[in-house]
Design a protein around this motif. Structure first.
Motif, PDB file in Angstrom:
ATOM      1  N   LYS A   1      71.602  56.453  -0.693  1.00  0.00           N
ATOM      2  CA  LYS A   1      72.005  55.232   0.000  1.00  0.00           C
ATOM      3  C   LYS A   1      73.529  55.119   0.046  1.00  0.00           C
ATOM      4  N   LEU A   2      74.173  55.515  -1.059  1.00  0.00           N
ATOM      5  CA  LEU A   2      75.627  55.460  -1.108  1.00  0.00           C
ATOM      6  C   LEU A   2      76.234  56.395  -0.071  1.00  0.00           C
ATOM      7  N   ILE A   3      75.667  57.593   0.069  1.00  0.00           N
ATOM      8  CA  ILE A   3      76.167  58.557   1.051  1.00  0.00           C
ATOM      9  C   ILE A   3      76.044  57.994   2.458  1.00  0.00           C
ATOM     10  N   VAL A   4      74.886  57.390   2.768  1.00  0.00           N
ATOM     11  CA  VAL A   4      74.681  56.806   4.094  1.00  0.00           C
ATOM     12  C   VAL A   4      75.694  55.711   4.367  1.00  0.00           C
ATOM     13  N   VAL A   5      75.919  54.848   3.371  1.00  0.00           N
ATOM     14  CA  VAL A   5      76.882  53.758   3.537  1.00  0.00           C
ATOM     15  C   VAL A   5      78.282  54.315   3.785  1.00  0.00           C
ATOM     16  N   LEU A   6      78.680  55.351   3.024  1.00  0.00           N
ATOM     17  CA  LEU A   6      79.995  55.935   3.194  1.00  0.00           C
ATOM     18  C   LEU A   6      80.146  56.574   4.571  1.00  0.00           C
ATOM     19  N   CYS A   7      79.089  57.226   5.056  1.00  0.00           N
ATOM     20  CA  CYS A   7      79.138  57.822   6.394  1.00  0.00           C
ATOM     21  C   CYS A   7      79.316  56.747   7.461  1.00  0.00           C
ATOM     22  N   LEU A   8      78.555  55.640   7.326  1.00  0.00           N
ATOM     23  CA  LEU A   8      78.669  54.547   8.290  1.00  0.00           C
ATOM     24  C   LEU A   8      80.051  53.914   8.221  1.00  0.00           C
ATOM     25  N   TYR A   9      80.578  53.798   7.018  1.00  0.00           N
ATOM     26  CA  TYR A   9      81.913  53.207   6.856  1.00  0.00           C
ATOM     27  C   TYR A   9      82.959  54.080   7.545  1.00  0.00           C
ATOM     28  N   THR A  10      82.829  55.422   7.322  1.00  0.00           N
ATOM     29  CA  THR A  10      83.765  56.320   7.980  1.00  0.00           C
ATOM     30  C   THR A  10      83.649  56.215   9.489  1.00  0.00           C
ATOM     31  N   GLY A  11      82.429  56.103   9.990  1.00  0.00           N
ATOM     32  CA  GLY A  11      82.230  55.967  11.424  1.00  0.00           C
ATOM     33  C   GLY A  11      82.773  54.672  11.954  1.00  0.00           C
ATOM     34  N   ALA A  12      82.988  53.676  11.113  1.00  0.00           N
ATOM     35  CA  ALA A  12      83.496  52.397  11.584  1.00  0.00           C
ATOM     36  C   ALA A  12      85.005  52.387  11.717  1.00  0.00           C
ATOM     37  N   ILE A  13      85.658  53.488  11.249  1.00  0.00           N
ATOM     38  CA  ILE A  13      87.121  53.507  11.342  1.00  0.00           C
ATOM     39  C   ILE A  13      87.592  54.155  12.643  1.00  0.00           C
ATOM     40  N   PRO A  14      86.689  54.510  13.606  1.00  0.00           N
ATOM     41  CA  PRO A  14      86.943  55.526  14.595  1.00  0.00           C
ATOM     42  C   PRO A  14      88.402  55.668  15.009  1.00  0.00           C
ATOM     43  N   LEU A  15      88.777  56.938  15.424  1.00  0.00           N
ATOM     44  CA  LEU A  15      90.140  57.198  15.783  1.00  0.00           C
ATOM     45  C   LEU A  15      90.248  58.258  16.866  1.00  0.00           C
ATOM     46  N   LEU A  16      91.354  58.287  17.493  1.00  0.00           N
ATOM     47  CA  LEU A  16      91.587  59.281  18.536  1.00  0.00           C
ATOM     48  C   LEU A  16      93.053  59.664  18.532  1.00  0.00           C
ATOM     49  N   GLN A  17      93.351  60.890  18.263  1.00  0.00           N
ATOM     50  CA  GLN A  17      94.745  61.315  18.232  1.00  0.00           C
ATOM     51  C   GLN A  17      95.266  61.502  19.654  1.00  0.00           C
TER      52      GLN A  17
ATOM     53  N   LEU B   1      77.764  69.752   5.004  1.00  0.00           N
ATOM     54  CA  LEU B   1      77.670  68.728   6.042  1.00  0.00           C
ATOM     55  C   LEU B   1      78.950  67.910   6.000  1.00  0.00           C
ATOM     56  N   ASN B   2      79.642  67.801   7.133  1.00  0.00           N
ATOM     57  CA  ASN B   2      80.890  67.060   7.229  1.00  0.00           C
ATOM     58  C   ASN B   2      80.786  65.983   8.306  1.00  0.00           C
ATOM     59  N   ALA B   3      81.513  64.897   8.120  1.00  0.00           N
ATOM     60  CA  ALA B   3      81.551  63.812   9.102  1.00  0.00           C
ATOM     61  C   ALA B   3      82.999  63.488   9.432  1.00  0.00           C
ATOM     62  N   THR B   4      83.302  63.312  10.725  1.00  0.00           N
ATOM     63  CA  THR B   4      84.648  62.958  11.159  1.00  0.00           C
ATOM     64  C   THR B   4      84.576  61.827  12.175  1.00  0.00           C
ATOM     65  N   THR B   5      85.644  61.055  12.266  1.00  0.00           N
ATOM     66  CA  THR B   5      85.700  59.979  13.240  1.00  0.00           C
ATOM     67  C   THR B   5      87.140  59.727  13.665  1.00  0.00           C
ATOM     68  N   THR B   6      87.333  59.296  14.908  1.00  0.00           N
ATOM     69  CA  THR B   6      88.646  58.992  15.448  1.00  0.00           C
ATOM     70  C   THR B   6      88.593  57.651  16.170  1.00  0.00           C
ATOM     71  N   TRP B   7      89.727  56.963  16.226  1.00  0.00           N
ATOM     72  CA  TRP B   7      89.750  55.637  16.854  1.00  0.00           C
ATOM     73  C   TRP B   7      91.144  55.327  17.383  1.00  0.00           C
ATOM     74  N   GLU B   8      91.209  54.898  18.637  1.00  0.00           N
ATOM     75  CA  GLU B   8      92.446  54.489  19.270  1.00  0.00           C
ATOM     76  C   GLU B   8      92.647  52.992  19.033  1.00  0.00           C
ATOM     77  N   ILE B   9      93.626  52.634  18.200  1.00  0.00           N
ATOM     78  CA  ILE B   9      93.888  51.227  17.884  1.00  0.00           C
ATOM     79  C   ILE B   9      94.688  50.563  19.002  1.00  0.00           C
ATOM     80  N   THR B  10      95.812  51.182  19.374  1.00  0.00           N
ATOM     81  CA  THR B  10      96.659  50.695  20.462  1.00  0.00           C
ATOM     82  C   THR B  10      96.690  51.769  21.543  1.00  0.00           C
ATOM     83  N   PRO B  11      96.409  51.437  22.803  1.00  0.00           N
ATOM     84  CA  PRO B  11      96.315  52.447  23.856  1.00  0.00           C
ATOM     85  C   PRO B  11      97.503  53.397  23.885  1.00  0.00           C
ATOM     86  N   LYS B  12      97.200  54.675  23.661  1.00  0.00           N
ATOM     87  CA  LYS B  12      98.169  55.769  23.745  1.00  0.00           C
ATOM     88  C   LYS B  12      99.356  55.610  22.795  1.00  0.00           C
TER      89      LYS B  12
END
Length: 644
Positions: A3-19, A596-607
């Motif tokens: 359950k902890l692993i699932v929560v951590l994966c969801l948390y990471t996915g909630a930070i999304p980012l985009l370089q 198994l690895n998980a990554t996420t990206t998120w654009e906070i301010t456009p470009k």
């Protein structure tokens, strides 16, 4: 725990980012359609008779938080051993079951090497991934275009270029953990930061980049008497380009790379002083290079030139609890003048001549090798004919003559036909290529050198196919390879005379394998890819090479970011170590492992402002890449990237 692993994966996915370097899908498609490795000039991939693996800027951005070794190891047919170990662990790169010395590495069209090393191999740890724009990996014997060392493949790295704006730049920073499977903490133990300023003013472009990485908290060696090691890397890069006219352009590069790490003697309890903070390694490298291109109605003319020097200092605590200093020096220079001569719309010739100079020095309590006594010069003329017929037939054939100051001449050739069907999206390809590897300076002139060594000889045959469907959007490619090796250089120890030196192995060794990979664009937002590698090598040469390997990833991309999962299966590998208590080499079989690895990206301010996060080894798999050394367990990383 699950359950902890699932929560951590969801948390990471909630930070999304985009370089910022993620380009739109159209630009990405164009990058994938053009390759350079096959002919040294831009060529539509459909006209290439090779299956070339490409890591684009978009791929690099989606998988932020991973190292260069991590990314390369996810390609079909490529194994980078040490990519899951402590950052200071030296890397072994094996393409199609080969070894380090059988892979040529080029940066911006210029060969990079460590002339002082046993096998002349370049240390991939010296390069910072945030300075890379694109990577091409061409597998198979490639000595015709790339000379000595390109026996199993070529890794061609393109560094980032200047922006077309007058002034732009970016700054990035990340923090992560450094855990083994047995030792977990959320404390920051890995720190990465970098800044780049670049632009173009009229005909002049400029770029200055600085990056730094610091890693601590984990011991390189496994055991009970180990202490946390430290790894540090600095990279400074300066580039000035000049577009003299529409036909002539050139760029001058300067690079400074430095790594420092403490390291352990492995096998606690077998070797005395298994861990000591006085064991340190320090490498400092300077590189200056020139890249130029002139174009006219007859073709394109290029000169790629570079000089480099590297100094490695190792402080090692011996069994008498005193410190020995080992100093290794290496210098190299390469000048490659080549041209693309256009004969017709379907036929062109690539011809050139490459000059290389290398020397080395080594000094320790038992050895004193002077650079003036250990050097050689290589001069190689080469030519390749490329024919692209309108009806789908493509032929790439060439030859190269290696003239070496130490042992004479060697000739190699390649024949690489392919056929693209005009009525069906299918490309068939085949090739037969020969290659060679010259003995290194260390193997010729070092403390165990042998001036009677002859070059290793290779012959590789491959055939396969590639298909691309537009609806659904699926790419599938597969290839079979068979390689013969002769005159393999090996280290020999005579127990009767206690002498050690390098020799050429007698007989022919065979390696063969199969690679298959597929990419499926499920929709405009979902995409997935998978590859499988089967590699079979002789028992005498089989060390740390998995027979089966699988990589899989799936990514969901939305307006402001992406979320992805990657999975890797690595089959069991053969390894060995020297037991200092019995004075015998012990053979072991390392168990298979799954990551198994998980990554996420998120654009906070456009470009402008982006964040990213990753969890590696989500399931906290406990394994060893190399016997006696730790591998990384579950680890977390978050970072930011700001454009200005």
């Amino acid at each position: 725990m699950k359950k902890l692993i699932v929560v951590l994966c969801l948390y990471t996915g909630a930070i999304p980012l985009l370089q910022a370097q993620i380009q739109d899908s159209l630009q990405s498609t164009k990058l994938r359609e053009v390759v350079v490795s096959d002919t040294k000039f831009a060529l539509n991939s459909q006209k290439s008779g090779k299956i070339i693996e490409i890591i684009t800027a978009q791929d690099l951005a989606k998988k932020q938080g991973q190292t260069l070794a991590n990314l390369l190891s996810q390609l079909a047919g490529v194994e980078i051993n040490g990519n899951q170990s402590f950052a200071g662990k030296n890397l072994g790169f094996y393409i199609r079951g080969g070894r380090n010395r059988q892979t040529a590495i080029y940066i911006d069209g210029i060969p990079v090497t460590d002339a002082s090393g046993i096998n002349l191999e370049y240390d991939l740890r010296l390069l910072s991934i945030d300075q890379i724009e694109k990577i091409e990996v061409m597998k198979g014997a490639s000595s015709t275009l790339y000379g000595t060392g390109a026996a199993t493949g070529v890794i061609s790295i393109t560094l980032k270029k200047s922006s077309l704006k007058r002034l732009s730049g970016n700054a990035n920073s990340s923090i992560g953990t450094q855990n083994t499977a047995q030792n977990a903490t959320l404390a920051g133990q890995e720190f990465n930061q970098g800044v780049s300023v670049n632009g173009t003013i009229n005909k002049v472009s400029y770029l200055t980049a600085l990056s730094n990485s610091e890693t601590r908290g984990m011991s390189e060696a496994a055991g009970t008497q180990t202490e946390a090691d430290v790894f540090s890397r600095w990279n400074i890069r300066q580039k000035v380009g000049f577009n003299a006219s529409e036909r002539l352009r050139f760029s001058l590069f300067g690079n400074y790379d430095r790594i420092k790490s403490s390291f352990d003697n492995s096998f606690d309890g077998i070797i005395a002083n298994a861990d000591d903070l006085n064991n340190t390694s320090f490498s400092e490298q300077y590189r200056i290079s020139l890249e130029s291109m002139y174009t006219n109605s007859f073709g394109e003319f290029a000169l790629n030139a570079g000089v480099s020097s590297i100094e490695r200092t190792i402080l090692r605590t011996n069994t008498m609890s005193t410190t020995d200093e080992e100093i290794y020096l290496g210098r190299s220079a390469s000048f490659d003048l080549f041209a693309k001569h256009k004969i017709s719309n379907q036929l062109f010739v690539v011809s050139g001549v490459q000059y290389q100079f290398l020397d080395m020095g080594q000094k320790d309590p038992y050895t004193d090798v002077q650079p003036e006594d250990s050097k050689f010069v290589i001069v190689d003329p080469y030519a390749t004919v490329v024919y692209n017929a309108d009806f789908g037939l493509n032929i790439n054939a060439g030859t190269r003559l290696n003239t070496h100051s130490a042992y004479g001449n060697q000739a190699v050739f390649n024949v690489n036909p392919s056929y693209v069907f005009t009525t069906f999206p299918l490309k068939l390809l085949a090739s037969h290529s020969t290659a060679y590897i010259t003995p290194s300076l260390y193997q010729l002139y070092g403390p165990y050198g042998n001036l009677k060594l002859t070059p290793e000889r290779y012959a590789t045959t491959e055939f396969g196919f590639e298909t691309r469907l537009t609806e659904p959007k699926i790419t599938f490619k597969s290839i079979f390879f068979y390689r013969e090796e002769n005159n393999a250089i090996d280290f020999y120890y005579n127990p009767d005379t206690f002498e050690s030196f390098y020799i050429n192995r007698q007989g022919t060794y065979y390696a063969q394998g199969f690679e298959a990979s597929s990419r499926y664009l499920i929709s405009s937002r979902w995409n997935t890819s998978v590859n499988y590698t089967f590699t079979q090598v002789p028992e005498e040469l089989n060390r740390l090479i998995p027979k089966h390997k699988v990589n899989w990833d799936v990514f969901y991309e939305y307006k402001k970011g992406s979320i992805g999962l990657t999975y890797q299966f690595v089959n069991q590998r053969a390894d060995a170590y020297f037991d200092a208590t019995t004075f015998e080499t012990v053979q072991v079989m390392l168990p298979s492992y799954r990551l198994l690895n998980a990554t996420t990206t998120w654009e906070i301010t456009p470009k402008r402002f982006y964040v990213f996060g990753s969890i590696t080894n989500v399931l906290n798999e406990d394994f060893q890449e190399v016997i006696g050394y730790n591998a990384r367990g579950r680890n977390f990383k978050v970072g930011i990237n700001v454009l200005f």
